[in-house]
Design a protein around this motif. Structure first.
Motif, PDB file in Angstrom:
ATOM      1  N   ALA A 623       0.832  -1.160   0.106  1.00  0.00           N
ATOM      2  CA  ALA A 623      -0.195  -0.044   0.141  1.00  0.00           C
ATOM      3  C   ALA A 623       0.929   1.352   0.009  1.00  0.00           C
ATOM      4  N   ALA A 626       1.728   1.860  -3.758  1.00  0.00           N
ATOM      5  CA  ALA A 626       0.624   2.583  -4.281  1.00  0.00           C
ATOM      6  C   ALA A 626       0.056   3.874  -3.964  1.00  0.00           C
ATOM      7  N   HIS A 818      -4.943  -2.036  -2.815  1.00  0.00           N
ATOM      8  CA  HIS A 818      -3.460  -1.659  -2.841  1.00  0.00           C
ATOM      9  C   HIS A 818      -2.433  -3.140  -2.084  1.00  0.00           C
TER      10      HIS A 818
END
Length: 865
Positions: A623, A626, A818
């Motif tokens: 995550a 992303a 993500h």
């Protein structure tokens, strides 16, 4: 009785045709048309209910945040450890500041009368300053339903450092509603802190909503919970006309303090839950998508039954355009009625879900919120329009069939459509190509919009190429020797244009079911393997409460104490806290633990990067890549709990299915060197060979004499793994129900499709009976054709579903949440699913054949005399 003449006005004439031509057909076969109406109703109801539940929960959560944060013009915040309270005087004395209210925020745990833990947020406020900014936080006198006898004395308790006021959620969770009479002795609450248990007196109520909340005087909160000299936030109201930017510049805030919008917390929850809410709504629309094919099948059956009537009306002057309008009007009537009923049913389902589930459909984004239903007229109009559009789209094919009808040929039973050529498969191939291309498009506004469109195009394209695909599948099939089997295969080969009607529902419902099954299986197996990697120890100990990691910590020296215990082989400590990386986004987990070999202890993905000498290595979750582009080799300014930022280099990326908003992992020695924070809140304990886990757990609890019994939680790796998978299954329970509904609608569409095909061939069956075939042989022929077509549809649905599953696993999930995973195929479940669809197709074809061949042969062919 003389019938009324048809009106000349276009709209009135269409209504007259519906009354004279459609209504008798619906009365003759009410259950089929009610099934189409029910499909639209269920699709609209499920999607609208999901939207209402999520919207009501989000609205209630936002209202609770507003009641707690009040209506300041801005908030001054820092990281979780707060900032120096001397800033308060500077802000309050600024000439452009109308009011400033200091607040201390503490996440801790309270114990109810039975000793059970209740997560509780404690707010320390200045009652005089809060009155102008956050009036909902002001304690109200009395702990019962009425005011106390000495209300004035009770109001003075808000300055008592040991007095606390609770909101409704806290009183309910702690079992304090009606626990004390007005004027009686106040209840004593037992809270946990890093310095041991804290006992406070419940003396009032607060109007703020949301999760359990306690409000007390700020001086008492600072003293009792170790926050002397620090504040969590300052709520600031400016004088009318003040320039916000100029005021902030003149205040010259410390680097660790920032100005935040009052609704930032609600915005963060909205952003982090948006992907889940949108995905769930799209999934609910799957039932509406398959409902469109059911409308297609039902109307195809209706047109097939009325071919002689439509042909006769065509000979008598009813134009092809009028026949098309008639069928489209029928689909519009089904869509409008189903949508209205669906909106009513969806509202009722949402009210029931809010009452039973408190707004949580499995995502867990709105904890402690008990929302009330909030009807959304605009959303009702949108979902109603979607229901009507789905029904009308389902009616386009039958309307075109009625329009292209050749009346003279249809009256003699010669109206079958020619077999499609290769060019007719080109639109379907174009749709498949467009869907494949869109699958590689980036997200739009953090949502996989292009991927959703790609899935829809793949499904539509796969259905359009059904006739050509059936021809390709049957081309390599050797002609069977048995006459009936040969007749079934050859008819399926040469009448493959009818396959779109017969197996479109099979392909659509099976493809969606296969895709969802593969996606959920891939995710679950990925989570199970991830748990095996991140839970290497035998026992785990952590502080209680989801957000209490900065309030409750493990006693100093606990690692050495437990490591010396009999039955313990090794102990590793971990520190977990939360830091605000960027305004408007959820907090990021900051984790420190021993990292002797990251390749073995972390579920790494991708390549590692070299870290410059003397700089700390940071291992980030997917995550972080992303959301913050924290790729290996990137140099980051890592925020610490005390507000400072330090440079670190990303050494690698690891999978983390527990934190959607990101996590950063540092080696324990690097974190202590950078932050100076030596506190611990998690322990991993490896047992010696032959040690009894239960006995070791009792011994560990005995080594924590200074900690209250409810301060810590202990569980084995197996228990944590089982609990995590149960939470996963609960999160996808709604998905399973929506998938089951879509399958049911699709299977009913199979039955309706074969009924349409068999009833349209009643003359053919009569002729076969004249030629000497018995009723049993005709039924065997129908069942064989059903098997051939359903088998072709099953193969196509399986292949199309696997293609959609690739998009869901490798595009939708990474763009929405993500994180990545590998594609896993469950062969047993897929085989059972395909077998059930194949059996249902054969059975429904056989049942439809029984109804068709039950007529006398002479009656079946009498129109040819």
């Amino acid at each position: 009785m003389r019938r009324s003449a048809a009106p000349r006005d276009g709209g009135a004439r269409l209504g007259w045709q519906l009354a004279q031509l459609t209504w008798p057909e619906w009365r003759h076969a009410p259950w089929r048309h009610l099934a189409a109406l029910a499909a639209v109703m269920l699709g609209v109801a499920l999607a609208f209910a999901v939207h209402l539940v999520n919207a009501s929960a989000l609205s209630e959560f936002s209202a609770a945040v507003r009641s707690v944060n009040g209506k300041p013009d801005l908030e001054l915040r820092a990281q979780r450890e707060g900032f120096d309270e001397t800033l308060y005087a500077r802000v309050a004395l600024h000439p452009q500041v109308r009011a400033a209210s200091p607040v201390v925020e503490i996440d801790t745990v309270a114990l109810d009368a039975r000793g059970r833990r209740v997560a509780l947020r404690v707010l320390g406020i200045d009652p005089l300053g809060a009155a102008a900014v956050t009036p909902d936080l002001l304690p109200r006198p009395g702990i019962g339903g009425a005011a106390p006898p000495d209300a004035g004395a009770d109001r003075r308790r808000i300055f008592d450092p040991d007095a606390v006021a609770l909101n409704a959620a806290a009183r309910a969770r702690l079992g304090l509603e009606g626990a004390a009479a007005p004027g009686g002795p106040p209840e004593v609450l037992r809270l946990l802190s890093g310095n041991g248990p804290v006992e406070l007196r419940w003396t009032g109520r607060v109007a703020a909503g949301g999760p359990p909340l306690a409000v007390m005087d700020i001086a008492g909160a600072q003293a009792r919970f170790g926050w002397l000299g620090r504040l969590s936030r300052l709520d600031v109201r400016l004088v009318p006309g003040a320039d916000r930017a100029r005021v902030l510049a003149e205040l010259d805030l410390p680097p660790a303090v920032r100005a935040a919008a009052p609704d930032e917390a609600a915005e963060r929850v909205s952003n982090v839950s948006r992907a889940y809410r949108v995905n769930l709504t799209v999934l609910a629309l799957v039932a509406l998508f398959t409902g469109a094919f059911l409308v297609f099948s039902i109307l195809s059956l209706s047109v097939a039954r009325r071919l002689p009537q439509l042909a006769l009306l065509g000979v008598l002057g009813l134009s092809a355009r009028a026949r098309r309008r008639l069928v489209l009007a029928e689909s519009l009537a089904i869509g409008a009625t189903g949508s209205v009923l669906g909106l009513a049913l969806g509202t009722a389902l949402a009210a029931l879900a809010l009452r039973l589930l408190a707004g949580d459909l499995g995502g867990g984004y709105f904890p402690g919120v008990a929302p009330t239903l909030q009807f959304d007229a605009l959303a009702a109009a949108v979902f109603g329009a979607l229901g009507i559009a789905a029904a009308v789209v389902g009616g386009l094919g039958p309307a075109r069939t009625a329009e292209r009808l050749a009346p003279a040929q249809a009256l003699k039973g010669l109206g079958s459509a020619p077999a499609p050529g290769r060019r007719q498969a080109l639109p379907g191939l174009a749709l498949l190509a467009a869907g494949t291309a869109l699958a590689f498009a980036p997200p739009v506004g953090g949502l996989p919009i292009a991927a959703y469109v790609a899935v829809a195009l793949l499904l539509l394209g796969g259905i359009v190429v059904v006739p050509a695909a059936v021809a390709a599948l049957l081309a390599g099939l050797r002609p069977p020797r048995h006459p009936l089997a040969l007749l079934a295969v050859e008819r399926a080969r040469h009448q493959r244009s009818a396959a779109t009607i017969a197996i479109a529902g099979v392909v659509a419902s099976l493809a969606l079911s296969v895709a969802l099954t593969v996606m959920v299986t891939s995710f679950r197996e990925a989570v199970a393997e991830w748990l095996d990697t991140v839970l290497p120890a035998d026992l785990y100990l952590r502080v209680a409460g989801a957000g209490a990691g900065d309030t409750l910590v493990l006693p100093p020296g606990i690692v050495q104490t437990l490591a010396a215990m009999p039955g313990v082989a090794r102990v590793e400590a971990q520190r977990v806290t939360q830091v605000q990386w960027a305004p408007g986004r959820p907090t990021v987990a900051l984790i420190s633990r021993p990292l002797a070999d990251p390749l073995r202890s972390l579920p790494l993905v991708g390549e590692r990067a070299a870290v410059p000498a003397g700089e700390a290595a940071a291992w980030v979750s997917e995550a972080m890549v992303a959301l913050y582009d924290a790729r290996p080799g990137t140099r980051l300014a890592l925020p610490l709990p005390d507000g400072r930022r330090v440079p670190v280099t990303v050494a690698g990326v690891w999978r983390d299915y527990a934190r959607q908003s990101g996590a950063v992992l540092l080696a324990r020695e690097d974190y202590e060197r950078l932050s100076g924070d030596r506190r611990l809140n998690d322990l991993a304990i490896w047992l010696a060979p032959g040690a009894a886990p239960a006995r070791v757990q009792d011994a560990v609890r005995a080594r924590l004499p200074d900690a209250p019994g409810g301060a810590f939680e202990m569980a084995s790796a197996g228990e944590i793994r089982a609990l995590s998978l149960r939470i996963f299954d609960r999160s996808f329970a709604v998905t399973t129900w929506l998938q089951a509904i879509a399958i049911g609608i699709g299977l009913f569409g199979v039955a309706a499709s074969f009924s349409a095909q068999v009833l349209a061939r009643r003359k053919e069956f009569g002729l076969l009976a004249h030629l000497g075939l018995t009723r049993r042989q005709i039924l065997a022929l129908v069942a064989a054709e059903g098997a051939v077509w359903t088998a072709a549809g099953t193969v196509l649905g399986l292949l199309l579903g696997l293609a959609v599953a690739v998009v869901l696993v490798h595009v939708v999930n990474p763009q929405s949440f993500h994180w990545t995973m590998e594609l896993r195929l469950p062969p047993g479940r897929l085989a059972a699913l395909c077998g059930a669809v194949l059996a249902a197709g054969v059975l429904t074809a056989w049942l439809a054949g029984r109804a068709a061949v039950g007529r006398l042969p002479v009656v079946a062919v009498r129109e040819d005399w």
